[in-house]
Design a protein around this motif. Sequence first.
Motif: not given
Length: 197
Positions: A27-56
């Motif tokens: 949210l912070q990066v998006a609000s600053e208008g910074v392009e981040f798609k290639d650098e973003w840790p998507y794997v860790i982000h997805l696994l973070g939601h999975i770890y807390v059982n936040d599947i939605n």
Amino acid sequence: MDFSLLTEALASKSFEKIANVCDDLMLQVASEGVEFKDEWPYVIHLLGHIYVNDINNARFLWKSIPSSIKENQPEVAAAWKIGQRLWTHDYAGVYEAIRGFDWSQEANVLVNAFSELYTKTMFKLLLSAYSTISVQDAALFLGMNEDDATNYVLQHGWVLDPTSQMFNVKKQATVTEQKLDPSKLQRLTEFVFHLEH
């Protein structure tokens, strides 16, 4: 981008914080208008939601990931495969998805922690849902081979009937601690005092 909070959460094994840290950073990066798609840790982000059982939220994150990332980073797709299995309640499939990929070192720590947590969750589910269960079914739910599953549940007090190959599930006694509210104790004391005088 400053990933120090994420790095700190991973280093301290505060896995339950990872999804929130990533969401806040995104949210912070998006609000600053910074392009981040290639650098973003998507794997860790997805696994973070999975770890807390936040599947939605894992699903929403998956849908927002650019298709070029999904196609060019197989670990991202592998992380989502775990989420898909959770979404469809494919208990054995969750373990297959976990073991079906050669995770990077950073992701492996989180995947292993999730696997342990998931096994404990499945064991609790078996405790609450069954009074007897076959060795084969217990192994399926726990993501283990039959010998490992047998050893695991026997350590928790279950009993195996060798003839039927069925476990008798031993319910664990729940200890409820009653907390004494000082104000209630005071009112009770005053009430008893009134009765006596």
